[in-house]
Design a protein around this motif. Structure first.
Motif, PDB file in Angstrom:
ATOM      1  N   ARG A   1       0.837  -1.216   0.000  1.00  0.00           N
ATOM      2  CA  ARG A   1       0.000   0.000   0.000  1.00  0.00           C
ATOM      3  C   ARG A   1       0.868   1.261   0.000  1.00  0.00           C
ATOM      4  NH1 ARG A   1      -4.113  -0.838   4.699  1.00  0.00           N
ATOM      5  NH2 ARG A   1      -5.093   0.982   3.767  1.00  0.00           N
ATOM      6  N   ILE A   2       1.834   1.271  -0.894  1.00  0.00           N
ATOM      7  CA  ILE A   2       2.775   2.393  -0.954  1.00  0.00           C
ATOM      8  C   ILE A   2       2.063   3.682  -1.368  1.00  0.00           C
ATOM      9  CG2 ILE A   2       4.850   3.280  -2.138  1.00  0.00           C
ATOM     10  CD1 ILE A   2       5.989   0.473  -2.018  1.00  0.00           C
ATOM     11  N   GLU A   3       1.021   3.543  -2.206  1.00  0.00           N
ATOM     12  CA  GLU A   3       0.284   4.739  -2.638  1.00  0.00           C
ATOM     13  C   GLU A   3      -0.312   5.464  -1.422  1.00  0.00           C
ATOM     14  OE1 GLU A   3       0.469   5.778  -5.746  1.00  0.00           O
ATOM     15  OE2 GLU A   3      -0.670   7.568  -5.161  1.00  0.00           O
ATOM     16  N   ASP A   4      -0.891   4.680  -0.497  1.00  0.00           N
ATOM     17  CA  ASP A   4      -1.476   5.285   0.716  1.00  0.00           C
ATOM     18  C   ASP A   4      -0.394   5.973   1.544  1.00  0.00           C
ATOM     19  OD1 ASP A   4      -3.790   4.219  -0.152  1.00  0.00           O
ATOM     20  OD2 ASP A   4      -3.833   2.531   1.264  1.00  0.00           O
ATOM     21  N   LEU A   5       0.768   5.296   1.658  1.00  0.00           N
ATOM     22  CA  LEU A   5       1.866   5.854   2.449  1.00  0.00           C
ATOM     23  C   LEU A   5       2.395   7.153   1.815  1.00  0.00           C
ATOM     24  CD1 LEU A   5       3.787   2.564   3.291  1.00  0.00           C
ATOM     25  CD2 LEU A   5       2.407   3.938   4.848  1.00  0.00           C
ATOM     26  N   ARG A   6       2.394   7.166   0.486  1.00  0.00           N
ATOM     27  CA  ARG A   6       2.838   8.355  -0.247  1.00  0.00           C
ATOM     28  C   ARG A   6       1.922   9.545   0.075  1.00  0.00           C
ATOM     29  NH1 ARG A   6       4.272   9.619  -5.719  1.00  0.00           N
ATOM     30  NH2 ARG A   6       2.054   9.729  -6.132  1.00  0.00           N
ATOM     31  N   ILE A   7       0.606   9.267   0.000  1.00  0.00           N
ATOM     32  CA  ILE A   7      -0.376  10.329   0.270  1.00  0.00           C
ATOM     33  C   ILE A   7      -0.218  10.825   1.705  1.00  0.00           C
ATOM     34  CG2 ILE A   7      -2.869  10.810   0.467  1.00  0.00           C
ATOM     35  CD1 ILE A   7      -3.185   8.707  -1.867  1.00  0.00           C
ATOM     36  N   LEU A   8      -0.003   9.867   2.612  1.00  0.00           N
ATOM     37  CA  LEU A   8       0.179  10.218   4.023  1.00  0.00           C
ATOM     38  C   LEU A   8       1.410  11.110   4.199  1.00  0.00           C
ATOM     39  CD1 LEU A   8      -0.780   9.662   6.975  1.00  0.00           C
ATOM     40  CD2 LEU A   8       0.891   7.808   7.012  1.00  0.00           C
ATOM     41  N   ALA A   9       2.518  10.713   3.532  1.00  0.00           N
ATOM     42  CA  ALA A   9       3.756  11.493   3.642  1.00  0.00           C
ATOM     43  C   ALA A   9       3.556  12.903   3.096  1.00  0.00           C
ATOM     44  CB  ALA A   9       4.885  10.780   2.903  1.00  0.00           C
ATOM     45  N   TYR A  10       2.838  12.993   1.951  1.00  0.00           N
ATOM     46  CA  TYR A  10       2.567  14.324   1.372  1.00  0.00           C
ATOM     47  C   TYR A  10       1.748  15.171   2.335  1.00  0.00           C
ATOM     48  CZ  TYR A  10       4.369  13.527  -3.357  1.00  0.00           C
ATOM     49  OH  TYR A  10       5.185  13.326  -4.424  1.00  0.00           O
ATOM     50  N   SER A  11       0.736  14.536   2.944  1.00  0.00           N
ATOM     51  CA  SER A  11      -0.141  15.296   3.840  1.00  0.00           C
ATOM     52  C   SER A  11       0.612  15.740   5.087  1.00  0.00           C
ATOM     53  CB  SER A  11      -1.387  14.482   4.205  1.00  0.00           C
ATOM     54  OG  SER A  11      -0.981  13.357   4.922  1.00  0.00           O
TER      55      SER A  11
ATOM     56  N   SER B   1       8.363  15.899  -2.815  1.00  0.00           N
ATOM     57  CA  SER B   1       8.366  14.748  -3.743  1.00  0.00           C
ATOM     58  C   SER B   1       9.630  13.914  -3.587  1.00  0.00           C
ATOM     59  CB  SER B   1       8.303  15.247  -5.184  1.00  0.00           C
ATOM     60  OG  SER B   1       7.078  15.817  -5.404  1.00  0.00           O
ATOM     61  N   ARG B   2      10.758  14.609  -3.446  1.00  0.00           N
ATOM     62  CA  ARG B   2      12.040  13.913  -3.307  1.00  0.00           C
ATOM     63  C   ARG B   2      12.069  13.087  -2.013  1.00  0.00           C
ATOM     64  NH1 ARG B   2      17.945  15.287  -4.494  1.00  0.00           N
ATOM     65  NH2 ARG B   2      17.145  16.618  -6.131  1.00  0.00           N
ATOM     66  N   GLN B   3      11.562  13.691  -0.937  1.00  0.00           N
ATOM     67  CA  GLN B   3      11.535  12.975   0.354  1.00  0.00           C
ATOM     68  C   GLN B   3      10.636  11.743   0.281  1.00  0.00           C
ATOM     69  OE1 GLN B   3      10.427  16.342   2.812  1.00  0.00           O
ATOM     70  NE2 GLN B   3      12.360  16.201   3.944  1.00  0.00           N
ATOM     71  N   VAL B   4       9.486  11.910  -0.379  1.00  0.00           N
ATOM     72  CA  VAL B   4       8.558  10.769  -0.503  1.00  0.00           C
ATOM     73  C   VAL B   4       9.228   9.636  -1.266  1.00  0.00           C
ATOM     74  CG1 VAL B   4       6.392  10.017  -1.572  1.00  0.00           C
ATOM     75  CG2 VAL B   4       6.476  12.180  -0.346  1.00  0.00           C
ATOM     76  N   ARG B   5       9.917  10.005  -2.352  1.00  0.00           N
ATOM     77  CA  ARG B   5      10.564   8.982  -3.177  1.00  0.00           C
ATOM     78  C   ARG B   5      11.720   8.314  -2.425  1.00  0.00           C
ATOM     79  NH1 ARG B   5      13.313  11.615  -7.853  1.00  0.00           N
ATOM     80  NH2 ARG B   5      14.982  11.700  -6.339  1.00  0.00           N
ATOM     81  N   ASN B   6      12.588   9.154  -1.819  1.00  0.00           N
ATOM     82  CA  ASN B   6      13.805   8.616  -1.208  1.00  0.00           C
ATOM     83  C   ASN B   6      13.612   8.022   0.182  1.00  0.00           C
ATOM     84  OD1 ASN B   6      15.049   9.426  -3.511  1.00  0.00           O
ATOM     85  ND2 ASN B   6      16.035  11.220  -2.611  1.00  0.00           N
ATOM     86  N   LYS B   7      12.587   8.494   0.899  1.00  0.00           N
ATOM     87  CA  LYS B   7      12.429   8.020   2.282  1.00  0.00           C
ATOM     88  C   LYS B   7      11.249   7.077   2.457  1.00  0.00           C
ATOM     89  CE  LYS B   7      15.249  11.360   4.167  1.00  0.00           C
ATOM     90  NZ  LYS B   7      16.036  11.613   5.309  1.00  0.00           N
TER      91      LYS B   7
END
Lengths: 257, 291
Positions: free
Chosen positions: B184-194, B199-205
């Motif tokens: 569920r990386i998509e959910d984690l991505r949205i969470l990180a953005y919120s 974008s770089r942090q979401v991708r790298n971390k």
């Protein structure tokens, strides 16, 4: 701008994927294609017609490979399923899992070369039974490892439930385990079929050129620099996996959905 | 009502299962290894004349095994590294396009081409008399076939690496796609953005660490598979150095009987390395595995 760039890359990648299939089919239909001609002088079904003649024995090789792969896939899938249950419920399953991986990750051709003495002694050298046995020895560990994730507490509880309700061993297998594992059994069958179908090195060592599967034929044509027959046998080599992949992928889609 | 718990591994069926596992899964590997080991020490074989370490000394002195191992490891390493990078890039860039059934089928398609056919296709495409050479000639880029660069059977193993890339990039793409959904990386991505990540942090971390951590065992496994690859280097490789499996078979098939034990020395050394790798990969507890 960025979106436009992406819109061009995707069709290019699709063409890149389709190119080998198209090129090999085109080459199999070609003849008299001398350097530096970009297109062949002959284009037609001449090469394909020879499949039906006994000149190259390609049809026999195709049928033989199909038979060998079916035998290997059926035996490996079933034995892998039954034996993995004991292995992955065992208290020392970590060690057993490691032992299962050893023949799986060793290069099949090296494995076959080191085993060839025993095959010779057992009369399994240079015959179909030997090739099936050798291919089984590399696809069995795959099947075993493949089913490792199936055997878990939930499955164990289902089995206990059947026993509690008075079911016998046949009930456990036919009413619970087989229906639950149906998808995995199918995928494992396809995968072990492909392991056998694609195998060249091990088959060439144990079959010593006498068991001419389709991969042996492809290599023979490459060595003879007979590229048109080589391409034709490549098409025969690729066709069944494409069909299997389509069926397999469709199933995977269903599972995900 | 009494709950019946079937006594696993305490009955005859379980013992038979383990016995079959040993006979079919363990014994052939053990027999092959012991035979190769005995042969390498001159204890069995056509020219056997008692225990000797001369074949081991000879292989170590000539350095053929280490040269071949280094060459194989370099090719496998480059191929796996490039495949992972390209597959990650394609998966993340075209994630939404990969939802399309036709595009997904296109990712599956290369999996239907075995190494032997891939090697044949690459010869047809990149050899001096191949399709690209013909196009170069027609476009007046070259005046004769010899002017076309060596792209197969070459020193840099370009043909082998290209064949490996075409074979494993689709596999890694499907793997990353699967992990992306399952974890569920998509959910984690949205969470990180919120939470304010860039974008770089979401991708790298978030995205890359999860994808790579969950697939590292399989990536390592593919490195081992490529290390022992046979068909592709047999067709696209050069005379020397050779990839390890090609070297083993070439040594074992020699007419000079004195050289055969040296082939078994190479086979034993290769098997030991693979076995050690397997122990590191599959013995530790709680290791995530993807089969």
């Amino acid at each position: 701008m960025y979106k436009n760039w992406r819109a061009y890359v995707l069709p290019f990648l699709v063409l890149l994927v389709l190119f080998p299939f198209t090129y090999l089919l085109f080459l199999s239909l070609s003849g008299a294609w001398y350097y530096p001609d970009v297109l062949p002088k002959y284009f037609g079904l001449r090469n394909w017609r020879t499949i039906l003649s006994s000149e190259t024995g390609l049809l026999q090789s195709f049928l033989m490979s199909t038979g060998i792969s079916l035998a290997v896939a059926i035996v490996s899938t079933l034995s892998g399923f039954f034996i993995s249950k004991t292995v992955y419920y065992h208290p020392h399953k970590r060690i057993l899992n490691l032992l299962a991986y050893l023949p799986y990750i060793l290069a099949p051709v090296v494995f076959a070369a080191c085993l060839s003495y025993f095959f010779l002694k057992l009369g399994l050298f240079g015959n179909v039974t030997g090739v099936i046995t050798a291919q089984f020895l590399i696809s069995f560990p795959y099947a075993l490892i493949f089913f490792s994730s199936f055997w878990n507490e939930r499955i164990k509880n289902y089995e206990n439930l059947v026993s509690t309700l008075g079911g016998n061993t046949l009930d456990r297998y036919f009413k619970v385990l087989f229906p639950l594992a149906k998808g995995l059994l199918l995928v494992c069958f396809f995968q072990t079929y492909l392991i056998s179908w694609f195998e060249y090195g091990l088959t060439s060592i144990i079959g010593v050129g006498k068991v001419q599967t389709i991969t042996i034929k492809v290599f023979m044509f490459i060595k003879e620099a007979n590229y048109f027959y080589g391409a034709l046998s490549c098409c025969l080599l690729i066709f069944p996996p494409v069909v299997l992949l389509y069926i397999n992928k469709k199933y995977v889609f269903k599972k995900i959905a | 009502m009494k709950i019946l718990e079937r006594p696993l591994l305490k009955n005859k069926t379980s013992a038979t299962g383990i016995l079959l596992f040993i006979v079919l899964g363990v014994l052939p590997f053990a027999a092959a290894f012991i035979y190769a080991l005995l042969y390498s020490f001159g204890l069995v074989g056509v020219i056997s004349s008692g225990f000797t370490t001369e074949f081991w000394v000879s292989v170590i002195k000539t350095g053929s095994f280490f040269k071949s191992l280094g060459y194989s490891a370099a090719i496998a390493g480059i191929a796996v590294f490039l495949s992972v990078v390209i597959a990650l890039w394609l998966t993340l860039k075209f994630k939404s396009a990969l939802e399309n059934k036709f595009i997904l089928m296109m990712v599956y398609m290369p999996l239907a081409i075995p190494g032997l056919a891939t090697a044949f296709f690459i010869i047809q495409l990149l050899a001096k008399g191949g399709f690209l050479s013909r196009i170069s000639y027609a476009s007046r880029l070259i005046n004769e076939s010899n002017e076309f660069p060596d792209l197969v059977n070459d020193n840099l193993a370009l043909g082998i690496i290209l064949a490996f890339l075409t074979m494993i990039i689709p596999f890694f793409m499907l793997l990353f796609l699967n992990v992306y959904k399952n974890e569920r990386i998509e959910d984690l991505r949205i969470l990180a953005y919120s939470l304010g990540a860039t974008s770089r942090q979401v991708r790298n971390k978030v995205v890359l660490p999860i994808l790579l951590k969950k697939t590292r065992v399989l990536i390592a496994l593919y490195f081992i598979f490529l290390l022992g690859s046979y068909e592709v280097p047999l067709i696209l490789g050069q005379e020397s150095p050779q990839m390890i499996s090609v070297l083993v078979i070439q040594e074992l098939k020699q007419y000079d009987l004195d050289k055969i034990p040296e082939g078994y020395v190479v086979a034993v050394m290769y098997t030991i390395i693979v076995a050690i790798a397997a122990v590191f990969l599959f013995l530790p507890r709680k290791r995530e595995q993807y089969v």
